[in-house]
Scaffold this active site. Sequence first.
Site, mmCIF file in Angstrom:
data_model
loop_
_atom_site.group_PDB
_atom_site.id
_atom_site.type_symbol
_atom_site.label_atom_id
_atom_site.label_comp_id
_atom_site.label_asym_id
_atom_site.label_seq_id
_atom_site.Cartn_x
_atom_site.Cartn_y
_atom_site.Cartn_z
ATOM 1 N N CYS A 104 0.854 -1.186 0.000
ATOM 2 C CA CYS A 104 0.000 0.000 0.000
ATOM 3 C C CYS A 104 0.895 1.242 0.000
ATOM 4 O O CYS A 104 1.651 1.464 0.953
ATOM 5 C CB CYS A 104 -0.873 -0.032 1.245
ATOM 6 S SG CYS A 104 -1.950 1.389 1.445
ATOM 7 N N CYS A 215 -0.944 3.321 -6.744
ATOM 8 C CA CYS A 215 -1.845 2.779 -5.716
ATOM 9 C C CYS A 215 -2.099 1.333 -6.112
ATOM 10 O O CYS A 215 -2.362 1.041 -7.292
ATOM 11 C CB CYS A 215 -3.153 3.571 -5.708
ATOM 12 S SG CYS A 215 -4.455 2.794 -4.713
#
Length: 288
Positions: A104, A215
Amino acid sequence: NIAKHASKFEDLDVFFIRCIIEKMKKGAFCMNSKNPIGVFDSGLGGISVLHTMHSLLPNENLIYLGDSKYNPYGTKTKEEITKRCIAICDEFIKQDVKAIVIACNTATSACVKLLRDKYDVDIIGMEPALKVACDRGSNQRIAVWATELTLSEKKFANLMDRFKDEHHIVKVPCPKLVRMVEDDKLDDTNLVESVLKEYLAACDYKKLDSIVLGCTHFPFYTKYLERLCPNIHIIEGSVGTTLHTKDLLEQKGLLNRSDEIGSITWMNTMESKIELSKRLFKMLEVEA
Ligand code: DGL
């Protein structure tokens, strides 16, 4: 016993023995190459990283923990995200992981340094693969798609400073792309295409050389993007993260050399997301 006899040693010896006992308590010397690697994300995005890890390091045992109950991280504060990351890493430590991959970009931006200071195992973070896009040539026109938090943090500002004089770089926050993965909307072609077109328009895409998917939720849109803008290079960072993890494990003699295919253990703070997690993983297998 060692501690009982410590008084016989010089001060320095006592100090070293105490350090060793502390490390033993934390399991540092029981670490074994068969121990799992913990991989986590704010939700289901990190499955794109998990998939690359399982493909390139097939013998590793992997635990995937998605924090879907607290998704998204991208619009939360650093403090809120840090609290969640500590809870997740504590859980991984209980499960004797030999390394933790923060699959992440947002969580990495918020607290990778703090997590590295707090835990003894190797912690591998992620950042938008801007360098890969810039290395493709001079004067590149690049859009970085990521979360609001990633794009506004100092970590990304520092990364951008290295390249912004030589290349044209635009930042595009894309929260809807996170939501649609979490809400199982990837098969809704009309919806997905209209949202992608919105973000493409926001970065004047016809002039772009590449889009950096900063992302881990976004690689699920790669096939769509290849159709919508076939001339633009789509860049994501999961291979780099996996190879870096491999290097670190190799250096410590912790790479799993077994012949067996490693296991994947699925966890999610929202139990109901496990079935979707497995489906997303399969989807990437079919696309590969
Ligand atoms: N998948 C995450 C990332 O790589 C963040 C998504 C979110 O929770 O906003 O940044």
